[in-house]
Design a protein around this motif. Structure first.
Motif, PDB file in Angstrom:
ATOM      1  N   PHE A   1       0.829  -1.205   0.000  1.00  0.00           N
ATOM      2  CA  PHE A   1       0.000   0.000   0.000  1.00  0.00           C
ATOM      3  C   PHE A   1       0.866   1.259   0.000  1.00  0.00           C
ATOM      4  N   THR A   2       1.910   1.276   0.829  1.00  0.00           N
ATOM      5  CA  THR A   2       2.796   2.449   0.864  1.00  0.00           C
ATOM      6  C   THR A   2       3.554   2.610  -0.445  1.00  0.00           C
ATOM      7  N   LEU A   3       3.900   1.488  -1.085  1.00  0.00           N
ATOM      8  CA  LEU A   3       4.567   1.570  -2.384  1.00  0.00           C
ATOM      9  C   LEU A   3       3.641   2.193  -3.432  1.00  0.00           C
ATOM     10  N   ILE A   4       2.356   1.791  -3.437  1.00  0.00           N
ATOM     11  CA  ILE A   4       1.397   2.354  -4.382  1.00  0.00           C
ATOM     12  C   ILE A   4       1.211   3.850  -4.133  1.00  0.00           C
TER      13      ILE A   4
ATOM     14  N   THR B   1      -3.564  21.377 -11.608  1.00  0.00           N
ATOM     15  CA  THR B   1      -4.582  22.024 -10.784  1.00  0.00           C
ATOM     16  C   THR B   1      -4.215  21.945  -9.298  1.00  0.00           C
ATOM     17  N   GLU B   2      -4.881  22.773  -8.528  1.00  0.00           N
ATOM     18  CA  GLU B   2      -4.644  22.777  -7.086  1.00  0.00           C
ATOM     19  C   GLU B   2      -5.087  21.469  -6.453  1.00  0.00           C
ATOM     20  N   GLU B   3      -6.146  20.857  -6.988  1.00  0.00           N
ATOM     21  CA  GLU B   3      -6.616  19.571  -6.459  1.00  0.00           C
ATOM     22  C   GLU B   3      -5.550  18.489  -6.614  1.00  0.00           C
ATOM     23  N   GLU B   4      -4.838  18.519  -7.748  1.00  0.00           N
ATOM     24  CA  GLU B   4      -3.756  17.548  -7.958  1.00  0.00           C
ATOM     25  C   GLU B   4      -2.618  17.788  -6.969  1.00  0.00           C
ATOM     26  N   TYR B   5      -2.325  19.022  -6.680  1.00  0.00           N
ATOM     27  CA  TYR B   5      -1.286  19.348  -5.710  1.00  0.00           C
ATOM     28  C   TYR B   5      -1.676  18.878  -4.307  1.00  0.00           C
ATOM     29  N   ILE B   6      -2.946  19.044  -3.974  1.00  0.00           N
ATOM     30  CA  ILE B   6      -3.421  18.595  -2.660  1.00  0.00           C
ATOM     31  C   ILE B   6      -3.324  17.068  -2.550  1.00  0.00           C
ATOM     32  N   ALA B   7      -3.720  16.364  -3.624  1.00  0.00           N
ATOM     33  CA  ALA B   7      -3.624  14.905  -3.637  1.00  0.00           C
ATOM     34  C   ALA B   7      -2.168  14.459  -3.514  1.00  0.00           C
ATOM     35  N   MET B   8      -1.259  15.163  -4.184  1.00  0.00           N
ATOM     36  CA  MET B   8       0.165  14.859  -4.098  1.00  0.00           C
ATOM     37  C   MET B   8       0.677  15.078  -2.680  1.00  0.00           C
ATOM     38  N   PHE B   9       0.225  16.166  -2.055  1.00  0.00           N
ATOM     39  CA  PHE B   9       0.635  16.464  -0.684  1.00  0.00           C
ATOM     40  C   PHE B   9       0.141  15.383   0.274  1.00  0.00           C
ATOM     41  N   VAL B  10      -1.095  14.924   0.101  1.00  0.00           N
ATOM     42  CA  VAL B  10      -1.649  13.886   0.967  1.00  0.00           C
ATOM     43  C   VAL B  10      -0.860  12.585   0.812  1.00  0.00           C
ATOM     44  N   CYS B  11      -0.521  12.222  -0.414  1.00  0.00           N
ATOM     45  CA  CYS B  11       0.251  10.993  -0.659  1.00  0.00           C
ATOM     46  C   CYS B  11       1.618  11.064   0.023  1.00  0.00           C
ATOM     47  N   ARG B  12       2.278  12.182  -0.114  1.00  0.00           N
ATOM     48  CA  ARG B  12       3.603  12.319   0.485  1.00  0.00           C
ATOM     49  C   ARG B  12       3.516  12.391   2.005  1.00  0.00           C
ATOM     50  N   LEU B  13       2.442  12.972   2.513  1.00  0.00           N
ATOM     51  CA  LEU B  13       2.239  13.011   3.960  1.00  0.00           C
ATOM     52  C   LEU B  13       2.049  11.596   4.513  1.00  0.00           C
ATOM     53  N   ILE B  14       1.317  10.765   3.787  1.00  0.00           N
ATOM     54  CA  ILE B  14       1.122   9.367   4.198  1.00  0.00           C
ATOM     55  C   ILE B  14       2.461   8.633   4.224  1.00  0.00           C
ATOM     56  N   ILE B  15       3.306   8.884   3.230  1.00  0.00           N
ATOM     57  CA  ILE B  15       4.610   8.222   3.176  1.00  0.00           C
ATOM     58  C   ILE B  15       5.482   8.643   4.358  1.00  0.00           C
ATOM     59  N   TYR B  16       5.526   9.928   4.625  1.00  0.00           N
ATOM     60  CA  TYR B  16       6.393  10.413   5.702  1.00  0.00           C
ATOM     61  C   TYR B  16       5.888   9.985   7.086  1.00  0.00           C
ATOM     62  N   LEU B  17       4.569  10.010   7.271  1.00  0.00           N
ATOM     63  CA  LEU B  17       4.023   9.655   8.579  1.00  0.00           C
ATOM     64  C   LEU B  17       3.806   8.154   8.740  1.00  0.00           C
ATOM     65  N   GLY B  18       3.403   7.478   7.662  1.00  0.00           N
ATOM     66  CA  GLY B  18       3.064   6.063   7.775  1.00  0.00           C
ATOM     67  C   GLY B  18       4.175   5.107   7.418  1.00  0.00           C
ATOM     68  N   SER B  19       5.164   5.576   6.653  1.00  0.00           N
ATOM     69  CA  SER B  19       6.257   4.694   6.241  1.00  0.00           C
ATOM     70  C   SER B  19       7.581   5.096   6.878  1.00  0.00           C
TER      71      SER B  19
ATOM     72  N   LEU C   1      13.470   2.309  -6.032  1.00  0.00           N
ATOM     73  CA  LEU C   1      14.164   1.044  -6.273  1.00  0.00           C
ATOM     74  C   LEU C   1      14.213   0.199  -5.006  1.00  0.00           C
ATOM     75  N   LEU C   2      14.477   0.826  -3.872  1.00  0.00           N
ATOM     76  CA  LEU C   2      14.541   0.097  -2.601  1.00  0.00           C
ATOM     77  C   LEU C   2      13.173  -0.467  -2.216  1.00  0.00           C
ATOM     78  N   TYR C   3      12.115   0.286  -2.481  1.00  0.00           N
ATOM     79  CA  TYR C   3      10.758  -0.214  -2.210  1.00  0.00           C
ATOM     80  C   TYR C   3      10.510  -1.509  -2.985  1.00  0.00           C
ATOM     81  N   TRP C   4      10.871  -1.524  -4.271  1.00  0.00           N
ATOM     82  CA  TRP C   4      10.638  -2.710  -5.092  1.00  0.00           C
ATOM     83  C   TRP C   4      11.513  -3.877  -4.642  1.00  0.00           C
ATOM     84  N   LEU C   5      12.764  -3.591  -4.276  1.00  0.00           N
ATOM     85  CA  LEU C   5      13.662  -4.659  -3.828  1.00  0.00           C
ATOM     86  C   LEU C   5      13.174  -5.291  -2.525  1.00  0.00           C
TER      87      LEU C   5
END
Length: 238
Positions: free
Chosen positions: A68-71, A91-109, A202-206
């Motif tokens: 899930f974190t890799l996706i 668009t701003e909506e795409e930026y917000i979605a990108m921010f949420v994804c990166r926030l999940i990675i930093y906080l959850g991974s 690359l490390l995620y896939w390995l």
């Protein structure tokens, strides 16, 4: 029956210690690296019981979270970041979605890796499980495991990515779009961020290759590939 005698194997204490906790017999057998012992029918029986009725569920749950974190990482770093050829169309909506994804990675991974690596590091230091590399550099023994070694470097990549995160550096810019990663403040750090992001990918896939445990055929193929790559490396080095 048919010239064979029935044999009973008592494997309870191979799976459970005197305190009722999980026995480390399998870990000790693996460290011993004796193929004759590991192929003994009693060992096969209790390893199949441990894997089939206990370990595979927890292993699969952990791997599904990692998948899930890799996706999410793919979505935040590659897909959403390259939807348009022209940055003006984003668009701003795409930026917000990108921010949420990166926030999940930093906080959850990233935080999960920090916790795991800190736990193993402290445990090895307390027990003195340290090996000196080159005779002078002390290295915790847990890092000699491929999974933990890869996890350590993935953790470092994520920490560096957070320090260089374009969205964070662009918060103080005068852009009219919220959470934009494109501003003049990140012009100099963007190449380094992209390289570290590619290494992290690359490390995620390995680290996901241990899912091959569910297929003997794929595991055998991966083992052969590993042997061939090492031989090719020796050939090129010669």
């Amino acid at each position: 029956v048919a010239g064979q005698r029935r044999v009973n194997y008592y494997v309870k204490h191979l799976m459970q210690d005197s305190e009722g906790k999980l026995n480390k017999a399998m870990e000790w057998l693996a460290d011993n690296k004796d193929p004759k012992i590991i192929c003994h029918p009693s060992v096969v029986v209790f390893s199949d019981v441990l894997w089939g009725q206990l370990a595979n569920r927890y292993f699969l749950m952990g791997r599904m979270y990692f998948l899930f974190t890799l996706i999410v990482f793919l979505l935040g770093q590659s897909i959403l970041n390259h939807l348009h050829s022209d940055a003006a169309d984003e668009t701003e909506e795409e930026y917000i979605a990108m921010f949420v994804c990166r926030l999940i990675i930093y906080l959850g991974s990233m935080t999960r890796f920090i916790f795991q690596q800190s736990k193993f590091f402290i445990s090895d230091c307390k027990t003195g499980s340290v090996t000196k590399v080159g005779g002078f550099l002390p290295v915790p023994r847990y890092l000699f495991s491929f999974e933990q070694f890869g996890g350590f470097f993935l953790m470092m990549c994520l920490i560096l990515m957070l320090c260089l995160e374009p969205i964070v550096h662009c918060l103080s810019s005068d852009s009219d779009k919220l959470f934009t990663p494109r501003c003049k403040e990140v012009k100099d750090i963007k190449p380094a961020y992209s390289i570290i992001s590619a290494i992290a990918m690359l490390l995620y896939w390995l680290l996901l290759t241990d899912l091959t445990a569910f297929s003997m055929r794929i595991s055998s193929f991966l083992l052969v590939i590993g042997r061939v790559v090492s031989e090719v490396g020796l050939f090129l080095g010669a």
